[in-house]
Design an enzyme around this catalytic site. Structure first.
Site, PDB file in Angstrom:
ATOM      1  N   GLU A  80       0.823  -1.212   0.000  1.00  0.00           N
ATOM      2  CA  GLU A  80       0.000   0.000   0.000  1.00  0.00           C
ATOM      3  C   GLU A  80       0.861   1.268   0.000  1.00  0.00           C
ATOM      4  OE1 GLU A  80      -3.451   2.041   2.848  1.00  0.00           O
ATOM      5  OE2 GLU A  80      -2.022   0.606   3.678  1.00  0.00           O
ATOM      6  N   CYS A 122      -5.370  -2.599   2.991  1.00  0.00           N
ATOM      7  CA  CYS A 122      -5.153  -2.379   4.426  1.00  0.00           C
ATOM      8  C   CYS A 122      -6.380  -2.732   5.251  1.00  0.00           C
ATOM      9  CB  CYS A 122      -4.702  -0.929   4.653  1.00  0.00           C
ATOM     10  SG  CYS A 122      -4.071  -0.605   6.327  1.00  0.00           S
ATOM     11  N   LYS A 170      -9.487   2.214  -2.919  1.00  0.00           N
ATOM     12  CA  LYS A 170      -9.958   1.799  -1.598  1.00  0.00           C
ATOM     13  C   LYS A 170     -11.303   2.449  -1.303  1.00  0.00           C
ATOM     14  CE  LYS A 170      -8.417   1.570   3.252  1.00  0.00           C
ATOM     15  NZ  LYS A 170      -7.347   1.981   4.198  1.00  0.00           N
TER      16      LYS A 170
END
Length: 497
Positions: free
Chosen positions: A262, A375, A319
């Site tokens: 990430e 994440c 995301k």
């Protein structure tokens, strides 16, 4: 005395023990995994709350939850210590507010149990059921935060395989019933709890003994740059980190796919730009998937990009489940649209904007279809629903925010549960670790040590047929909870007659 009279507060001595019991329960979370401490502590807590009236039970539930979350979520102070001189003063307030806020769910469970049941044994059982229900609810309410659910204490045991049937809620219900039955039924309850736990262990052992599906005929390279968070965006250090990642990407023999974690590209990313060309050049024809910051007008996204020839982006995932107050400010965009307050608006570049939701990326017949998560999204089972079935899951993450003691290992534990629930292998690529290859039954088959720099070339394990939880989500456990609650309330009504 005034607080006691007005709010029914049972007194500091009476709430100190539940707080200590809650803290003891948290020892079952990773990295310790002491489930054998969690269950007795929960049993004592259930017994004490079963003896209380509704308001006192709510107070005890609140303090027990506060003790549990204070210890279980102690890693939350670490993001504030990246720049301690500026943000360190906020760390204790963040932990206390988070712990006491989440503990309100436990307080609600205590109040409902005390309000609905009269006999101590019935209250203990009902609190076990309502505690399971509120633990499920906190994964959804106010964007959700299902971190450190009680059921996570089973992860290092074969019992974790039950999550393929009923998800983390099923694991939580098992723990709560195993603790409640001895309280409610004494000798017979101990026997019933033992049967439950032994049966769960047996099912898990059986499932783990089944043959593993064959691995995919491909090699992936997992790059772990180990960039410290306070240095990651320093202009001088950024170049060094990027060169380190390129060198690991260029190592021979070349894999089929190279994956960076990430936000591993320490610059704003441009499709086909010099940074992208450097990455694909280092890969020497192999596909590269990397975490980047993607800019689209005034909006910034935390993204995964897949790079093909000439540094061009062939696929992108943004995301969608962002961290409140970490990646965006809740209602910040509304404040901009309604009141002209720009400082909190993601659409004006102040924080990340959310993507459209879960999606599957098809990398071709050889590499397969991947379901990417970035994440924090991996802690939400719902992040894995609503898409066609993938061949494997890819998680990229930067766990440098989570410290070195508990946070990264709890995050890894939850990723392993997602693999079991979905029956899919999970490839986890982390900045500081733990970078790991996880099979479809949640076992770590290969990994890089935490806090080290390096890369791992590995095969992607095979996938299983979609298990019940992957198909039906929370529906089975909600049905079981409803049936148990109705049965308990019916038994209570018969006793009153």
């Amino acid at each position: 005395d005034r607080v006691r009279m007005t709010f029914g507060f049972p007194g500091w001595r009476r709430v100190a023990v539940p707080a200590a019991l809650g803290a003891a329960m948290a020892l079952g979370q990773a990295p310790l995994g002491w489930w054998f401490v969690t269950l007795p502590a929960l049993a004592v807590l259930l017994r004490r709350i079963g003896q209380q009236p509704p308001v006192a039970g709510a107070w005890m539930g609140w303090f027990a939850g506060a003790g549990y979350f204070d210890l279980g979520l102690s890693w939350i102070v670490n993001p504030f210590m990246v720049d301690a001189a500026r943000d360190g003063w906020m760390a204790p307030f963040a932990l206390i507010l988070m712990a006491t806020g989440l503990a309100l769910f436990w307080a609600l469970a205590g109040w409902i149990a005390g309000r609905t049941a009269r006999a101590p044994s019935d209250r203990a059982l009902l609190f076990a059921l309502t505690l399971t229900a509120v633990e499920l609810a906190r994964g959804y309410v106010f964007t959700g935060f299902p971190w450190a659910m009680i059921g996570h204490v089973w992860l290092e045991t074969p019992v974790a395989q039950l999550s393929a049937l009923a998800g983390p809620g099923g694991l939580t219900l098992l723990a709560c019933l195993a603790a409640a039955l001895p309280v409610a039924g004494r000798g017979r309850g101990v026997g019933a709890a033992a049967v439950l736990v032994v049966a769960a262990f047996g099912y898990g052992q059986y499932r783990l003994s089944l043959p593993a599906p064959p691995a995919r005929d491909m090699t992936v390279r997992l790059v772990q740059p180990n960039a410290e968070q306070h240095l990651k965006w320093d202009p001088d250090q950024a170049d060094l980190i990027f060169e380190r990642e390129l060198a690991m990407t260029a190592a021979q023999p070349a894999p089929d796919l190279t994956i960076w974690p990430e936000t591993s590209v320490p610059y704003f990313f441009e499709d086909g730009g010099g940074v992208a060309l450097a990455m694909t050049g280092a890969a020497q024809g192999a596909v590269v998937a990397a975490g980047v910051q993607w800019v689209d007008g005034d909006q910034i996204y935390n993204s995964l990009v897949v790079l093909g020839d000439q540094g061009r982006v062939s696929a992108r995932y943004d995301k969608s489940h962002l961290v409140p107050f970490g990646e965006y400010v809740p209602y910040g965009d509304l404040a901009w649209r309604w009141f002209g307050i720009r400082a909190f608006a993601a659409q004006q570049g102040f924080g990340y904007s959310a993507g459209s939701g879960p999606q599957v990326i098809d990398l071709g017949a050889r590499l397969g279809k991947i379901l990417p998560v970035i994440c924090y999204e991996a802690v939400f089972p719902q992040s894995f629903r609503g898409t066609p079935r993938a061949d494997w899951i890819l998680q990229i993450t930067n766990d440098a925010w989570f410290g070195t003691l508990t946070g990264p290992f709890q995050h890894l534990a939850q990723a392993r549960l997602r693999a079991i629930e979905q029956g899919l292998p999970l490839i986890r690529v982390a900045n500081t670790g733990v970078t790991a290859v996880i099979d479809a039954r949640g076992r770590v088959v290969d990994s890089l040590p935490f806090g080290t720099t390096g890369f791992l070339d590995a095969k992607v394990p095979g996938a299983l047929t979609a298990p019940p939880y992957a198909r039906w989500g929370e529906v089975p456990i909600l049905v079981v909870l409803m049936v148990l609650m109705i049965a308990l309330l019916s038994l209570r009504a018969r006793r009153m007659d």
